[in-house]
Motif scaffolding. Structure first.
Motif, PDB file in Angstrom:
ATOM      1  N   ILE A  54       0.835  -1.200   0.000  1.00 46.92           N
ATOM      2  CA  ILE A  54       0.000   0.000   0.000  1.00 46.92           C
ATOM      3  C   ILE A  54       0.875   1.258   0.000  1.00 46.92           C
ATOM      4  CG2 ILE A  54      -1.644   1.335   1.384  1.00 46.92           C
ATOM      5  CD1 ILE A  54      -2.892  -1.349   2.209  1.00 46.92           C
ATOM      6  N   GLY A  55       1.948   1.240   0.789  1.00 47.71           N
ATOM      7  CA  GLY A  55       2.865   2.385   0.813  1.00 47.71           C
ATOM      8  C   GLY A  55       3.507   2.630  -0.537  1.00 47.71           C
ATOM      9  N   ALA A  56       3.894   1.553  -1.220  1.00 46.74           N
ATOM     10  CA  ALA A  56       4.496   1.700  -2.552  1.00 46.74           C
ATOM     11  C   ALA A  56       3.482   2.276  -3.533  1.00 46.74           C
ATOM     12  CB  ALA A  56       5.002   0.351  -3.053  1.00 46.74           C
ATOM     13  N   LEU A  57       2.240   1.845  -3.434  1.00 47.97           N
ATOM     14  CA  LEU A  57       1.187   2.377  -4.303  1.00 47.97           C
ATOM     15  C   LEU A  57       0.976   3.864  -4.045  1.00 47.97           C
ATOM     16  CD1 LEU A  57      -1.075   1.710  -6.377  1.00 47.97           C
ATOM     17  CD2 LEU A  57      -2.580   1.410  -4.396  1.00 47.97           C
ATOM     18  N   VAL A  58       0.929   4.256  -2.793  1.00 46.97           N
ATOM     19  CA  VAL A  58       0.732   5.667  -2.450  1.00 46.97           C
ATOM     20  C   VAL A  58       1.899   6.511  -2.955  1.00 46.97           C
ATOM     21  CG1 VAL A  58       0.643   7.278  -0.494  1.00 46.97           C
ATOM     22  CG2 VAL A  58      -0.773   5.232  -0.488  1.00 46.97           C
ATOM     23  N   LEU A  59       3.121   6.043  -2.728  1.00 49.32           N
ATOM     24  CA  LEU A  59       4.290   6.786  -3.215  1.00 49.32           C
ATOM     25  C   LEU A  59       4.307   6.870  -4.734  1.00 49.32           C
ATOM     26  CD1 LEU A  59       7.104   5.598  -0.800  1.00 49.32           C
ATOM     27  CD2 LEU A  59       5.979   7.829  -0.889  1.00 49.32           C
ATOM     28  N   GLY A  60       3.865   5.811  -5.405  1.00 49.40           N
ATOM     29  CA  GLY A  60       3.794   5.841  -6.861  1.00 49.40           C
ATOM     30  C   GLY A  60       2.805   6.872  -7.357  1.00 49.40           C
ATOM     31  N   TYR A  85       1.784   9.515  -5.715  1.00 48.73           N
ATOM     32  CA  TYR A  85       2.343  10.816  -5.329  1.00 48.73           C
ATOM     33  C   TYR A  85       3.422  11.254  -6.334  1.00 48.73           C
ATOM     34  CZ  TYR A  85       4.069  14.330  -2.008  1.00 48.73           C
ATOM     35  OH  TYR A  85       4.431  15.492  -1.388  1.00 48.73           O
ATOM     36  N   GLY A  86       4.306  10.340  -6.674  1.00 51.47           N
ATOM     37  CA  GLY A  86       5.364  10.655  -7.642  1.00 51.47           C
ATOM     38  C   GLY A  86       4.800  10.957  -9.019  1.00 51.47           C
ATOM     39  N   TYR A  87       3.823  10.191  -9.456  1.00 50.97           N
ATOM     40  CA  TYR A  87       3.218  10.435 -10.768  1.00 50.97           C
ATOM     41  C   TYR A  87       2.522  11.787 -10.802  1.00 50.97           C
ATOM     42  CZ  TYR A  87       0.280  10.061 -14.849  1.00 50.97           C
ATOM     43  OH  TYR A  87      -0.335  10.305 -16.043  1.00 50.97           O
ATOM     44  N   THR A  88       1.905  12.171  -9.693  1.00 53.65           N
ATOM     45  CA  THR A  88       1.250  13.471  -9.635  1.00 53.65           C
ATOM     46  C   THR A  88       2.260  14.593  -9.822  1.00 53.65           C
ATOM     47  OG1 THR A  88      -0.419  12.572  -8.145  1.00 53.65           O
ATOM     48  CG2 THR A  88      -0.212  14.957  -8.212  1.00 53.65           C
ATOM     49  N   PHE A  89       3.391  14.520  -9.131  1.00 55.55           N
ATOM     50  CA  PHE A  89       4.427  15.534  -9.313  1.00 55.55           C
ATOM     51  C   PHE A  89       4.949  15.539 -10.750  1.00 55.55           C
ATOM     52  CE2 PHE A  89       4.953  15.857  -4.688  1.00 55.55           C
ATOM     53  CZ  PHE A  89       5.027  17.233  -4.583  1.00 55.55           C
ATOM     54  N   TYR A  90       5.129  14.373 -11.315  1.00 58.98           N
ATOM     55  CA  TYR A  90       5.620  14.274 -12.682  1.00 58.98           C
ATOM     56  C   TYR A  90       4.636  14.910 -13.663  1.00 58.98           C
ATOM     57  CZ  TYR A  90       7.051  12.176 -17.099  1.00 58.98           C
ATOM     58  OH  TYR A  90       7.431  11.995 -18.396  1.00 58.98           O
ATOM     59  N   SER A  91       3.354  14.615 -13.503  1.00 58.48           N
ATOM     60  CA  SER A  91       2.365  15.153 -14.440  1.00 58.48           C
ATOM     61  C   SER A  91       2.213  16.659 -14.278  1.00 58.48           C
ATOM     62  CB  SER A  91       1.019  14.462 -14.268  1.00 58.48           C
ATOM     63  OG  SER A  91       0.489  14.713 -12.998  1.00 58.48           O
ATOM     64  N   VAL A  92       2.328  17.168 -13.063  1.00 60.40           N
ATOM     65  CA  VAL A  92       2.236  18.622 -12.861  1.00 60.40           C
ATOM     66  C   VAL A  92       3.429  19.310 -13.499  1.00 60.40           C
ATOM     67  CG1 VAL A  92       2.348  20.419 -11.081  1.00 60.40           C
ATOM     68  CG2 VAL A  92       0.788  18.499 -10.821  1.00 60.40           C
ATOM     69  N   SER A  93       4.609  18.731 -13.402  1.00 61.36           N
ATOM     70  CA  SER A  93       5.783  19.344 -14.028  1.00 61.36           C
ATOM     71  C   SER A  93       5.643  19.332 -15.550  1.00 61.36           C
ATOM     72  CB  SER A  93       7.063  18.637 -13.600  1.00 61.36           C
ATOM     73  OG  SER A  93       7.113  17.329 -14.141  1.00 61.36           O
ATOM     74  N   GLN A  94       5.011  18.330 -16.123  1.00 55.60           N
ATOM     75  CA  GLN A  94       4.762  18.289 -17.559  1.00 55.60           C
ATOM     76  C   GLN A  94       3.788  19.390 -17.955  1.00 55.60           C
ATOM     77  OE1 GLN A  94       6.131  16.391 -19.969  1.00 55.60           O
ATOM     78  NE2 GLN A  94       7.542  15.660 -18.398  1.00 55.60           N
ATOM     79  N   GLU A  95       2.804  19.686 -17.134  1.00 51.63           N
ATOM     80  CA  GLU A  95       1.848  20.738 -17.442  1.00 51.63           C
ATOM     81  C   GLU A  95       2.529  22.092 -17.477  1.00 51.63           C
ATOM     82  OE1 GLU A  95      -1.461  20.595 -14.786  1.00 51.63           O
ATOM     83  OE2 GLU A  95      -2.002  18.563 -15.387  1.00 51.63           O
TER      84      GLU A  95
END
Length: 99
Positions: free
Chosen positions: A58-64, A66-76
């Protein structure tokens, strides 16, 4: 099949007893408690291992996420910068009848 009584044999060690109804000595009750405690220790160790594995998953899923959210915001932000650049290029370009 209707008869639920265990078959009588030479080894009555598999029959269930009710400690409150049977006349058991203190030593026998102490032994029963020790055996139950050992069984609980085995079960809790397996449960603890499963809980740790589930928690890590569950922790790995949450971190994933969270990381994808930061990645997608930086792409925007990059796309916004490109849009602003295109807008500046359009305003600085030569004026024609189509503009």
């Amino acid at each position: 099949m209707a008869d639920k009584k265990p078959k009588e044999g030479n080894a009555p060690f598999a029959t269930r007893i009710d400690p409150t109804k049977e006349g058991l000595s203190q030593d026998q009750l102490h032994y029963i408690r020790q055996v139950e405690l050992e069984q609980w220790k085995k079960k809790t160790q397996k449960l603890r291992t499963r809980n740790v594995a589930t928690g890590l998953a569950i922790g790995a899923l949450v971190l994933g996420i969270y990381g994808y959210t930061f990645y997608s915001v930086s792409q925007e932000r990059i796309m916004d910068e490109m849009d602003e650049e295109a807008k500046r290029a359009r305003t600085q370009g030569p004026k024609t009848g189509a503009n």
